[in-house]
Design an enzyme around this catalytic site. Structure first.
Site, short mmCIF file in Angstrom:
data_model
loop_
_atom_site.label_atom_id
_atom_site.label_comp_id
_atom_site.label_asym_id
_atom_site.label_seq_id
_atom_site.Cartn_x
_atom_site.Cartn_y
_atom_site.Cartn_z
N GLY A 1 1.34 48.39 50.71
CA GLY A 1 0.40 46.95 50.27
C GLY A 1 0.63 46.14 51.46
O GLY A 1 -0.05 45.34 51.83
N THR A 2 2.04 45.59 51.76
CA THR A 2 2.20 44.68 52.91
C THR A 2 1.54 44.78 54.05
O THR A 2 0.97 43.78 54.63
CB THR A 2 3.75 44.52 52.76
OG1 THR A 2 4.66 44.34 51.68
CG2 THR A 2 4.23 43.41 53.83
N ASN B 1 1.40 39.53 40.14
CA ASN B 1 2.56 40.55 39.73
C ASN B 1 3.60 39.79 38.56
O ASN B 1 3.92 40.73 37.90
CB ASN B 1 3.36 40.96 41.15
CG ASN B 1 3.64 39.87 41.78
OD1 ASN B 1 2.77 39.08 42.41
ND2 ASN B 1 5.11 39.77 42.26
N GLN C 1 -1.80 44.98 42.18
CA GLN C 1 -1.51 44.89 40.91
C GLN C 1 -2.73 45.38 40.05
O GLN C 1 -2.68 45.60 38.86
CB GLN C 1 -0.97 43.74 40.26
CG GLN C 1 0.42 43.51 40.68
CD GLN C 1 1.70 44.31 40.27
OE1 GLN C 1 1.38 45.20 39.27
NE2 GLN C 1 2.55 44.50 40.73
N GLY D 1 0.21 52.61 46.75
CA GLY D 1 0.27 53.67 45.85
C GLY D 1 1.25 53.47 44.73
O GLY D 1 0.98 53.79 43.71
N CYS E 1 18.06 35.26 42.11
CA CYS E 1 19.23 34.71 42.53
C CYS E 1 19.77 35.07 43.89
O CYS E 1 20.84 35.03 44.28
CB CYS E 1 20.31 34.81 41.64
SG CYS E 1 20.96 36.49 41.39
C1 LIG Z 1 4.03 45.29 45.25
C2 LIG Z 1 3.10 44.28 45.88
C3 LIG Z 1 2.91 44.04 47.13
C4 LIG Z 1 3.63 44.84 48.05
O1 LIG Z 1 3.36 46.44 48.02
P1 LIG Z 1 4.15 47.33 48.93
O2 LIG Z 1 3.64 48.70 49.00
O3 LIG Z 1 5.37 47.34 48.21
O4 LIG Z 1 4.29 46.84 50.56
C5 LIG Z 1 1.89 43.48 47.53
N1 LIG Z 1 1.20 42.58 46.66
C6 LIG Z 1 1.61 42.49 45.28
C7 LIG Z 1 0.60 41.78 44.24
C8 LIG Z 1 2.30 43.55 44.90
O5 LIG Z 1 2.73 43.59 43.45
#
Ligand SMILES: *Cc1c(COP(=O)(O)O)cnc(C)c1O
Length: 405
Positions: A72-73, A154, A182, A203, A328
């Site tokens: 996702g990143t 999230n 999400q 995924g 933290c």
């Molecule tokens: C988990 C998440 C990401 C990042 O996804 P990754 O596959 O872990 O890089 C980005 N945006 C949201 C809202 C997420 O919950």
């Protein structure tokens, strides 16, 4: 109770056994390269395209509008950097104060990445985590290259009015990206009806493996690749495809489409039972986030005068997996940026925990948490000087008894 009682599905999800099963052949017999000319590789290429079709169908997109990425990143970075390169003269970005670090930290470091000065508007949210459309509309200028706003948060599950936001951006000729990591699989998404330019998904948030993501790029939207290399993904993302994970994601999307109903009925009912039960049985507890404009699986509750981290450690002893709204890692126990943006009071922001469910959760697990959590809070409050001084008339020590200082 079988450990773990996993209620941290917004952090990552269990890979569905059905997903593992369809992936396995691509780790053994079917090891061909999907780009190869021979039949052996060709059958692997066909599996990739079949998966692409299933993912497109969940989103209401065309298969050729999807680009496979590593996570996702990467999808988030690719979308935003592409827009800035497509319109180098536009140096303004509109986003929100509650984005995932994948968007937030990228936007905050763009000057370093591109060598240009960028103006970033991080829209505030209301105390229930919702977004003010009027403020959003006012923030857009002729300089705005892209809007990036998450579909669902999230930490709280709060859903933004993405359709309206995308329509406004489109009417102003501004590109629109949504981090839907999400939202995908939990609420219906139909990109044939929402004029979004870019959408990110991952995924591992919907029962597929970690390390596979998708970036949707609407047909006709200008696109500049992030990873440059071979001709894979029609030259839009170099690198040999993560075939097994792609096939797994296809299966996960097919299952998500079939389970959407269950997610919004059974899972939602479990979440509501959990949430209502905790709020009713634990004094000085409050819900963070809008009651209804929210994902069906997520609840975020603050317990005043206790530390979220301490709650998690106690829950962990019972095998209950949850997450807290404070980080933290820095040793400072700052409430999360989401809690701060919502203006959650200091005494409550520190004691926020997130419970996020999935189709694998059972009513017995919800009952187990409802049995175990209230005594944990009572016990922690017994040790809290702040709670003591508020509720028992004792004078508390001024020193913070943080669990991880
Ligand atoms: C988990 C998440 C990401 C990042 O996804 P990754 O596959 O872990 O890089 C980005 N945006 C949201 C809202 C997420 O919950």
């Amino acid at each position: 109770m079988n450990a773990p009682v996993y209620m941290d599905n917004n952090a990552t999800t269990r890979v569905a056994p059905e997903v593992v099963e369809v992936m396995l052949p691509y780790y053994s017999d079917l090891y061909g390269n999907p780009s190869s000319m021979h039949t052996f590789g060709g059958q692997v290429g066909r599996a990739v395209e079949e998966a692409r079709g299933k993912i497109a169908s969940l989103l209401g997109a065309r298969p050729d509008e999807l680009i496979f990425t590593s996570c996702g990143t990467e999808s988030d970075s690719t979308a935003i950097l592409s827009a800035l390169q497509s319109f180098p003269e536009k140096r303004h970005i509109v986003t929100t104060r509650v984005e995932h670090p994948a968007v937030k930290n990228l936007c905050e470091s763009l000057d370093k990445l591109t060598g240009h000065k960028h103006k970033i508007t991080q829209l505030p949210v209301n105390s229930d985590g919702t977004l003010d459309l009027g403020l959003y509309e006012e923030s857009l200028t002729d300089e705005t290259a892209i809007v990036s706003a998450m579909w669902a948060n999230n930490e709280t599950g709060v859903i933004f009015p993405i359709k309206e936001m995308a329509e406004i951006a489109k009417s102003r000729g501004i590109l629109f990206h949504t981090d839907a990591v999400q939202a995908v699989g939990k609420i219906p998404i139909n990109l044939s009806q929402v004029p979004i330019d870019f959408l990110s998904l991952s995924g591992h948030k919907l029962h597929a493996p970690k390390g596979i993501g998708v970036l949707y790029v609407r047909k006709g939207t200008p696109f500049v690749p992030f990873i440059i290399g071979g001709h894979q993904e029609h030259g839009r993302r170099g690198g040999t495809e993560n075939v097994a994970a792609i096939v797994g994601l296809g299966k996960a999307c097919e299952m998500a489409a079939n389970q959407m109903q269950e997610e919004n009925t059974r899972v939602k009912a479990l979440r509501d039972k959990l949430e209502d039960g905790l709020l009713a049985s634990i004094p000085s507890s409050l819900l963070n986030g809008h009651k209804t404009l929210r994902l069906p699986n997520t609840t975020n509750i603050s317990f005043e005068y206790v530390e979220g981290e301490a709650i998690l450690l106690h829950l962990d002893r019972f095998g209950i997996c949850a997450s807290s709204g404070s980080a933290c890692t820095s040793g400072s126990l700052e409430p999360s940026h989401v809690m701060r943006a919502m203006g959650v009071p200091f005494t409550a922001a520190h004691g926020s925990i997130r419970l996020s469910l999935s189709v694998y959760n059972t009513e017995a697990e919800v009952d187990f948490v409802l049995e175990k959590l209230p005594p944990v809070i009572a016990q922690l409050r017994e040790m809290s000087p702040f709670w003591q001084s508020e509720h028992k008339g004792k004078v508390g020590s001024s020193q913070c008894k943080c669990s991880c200082s």
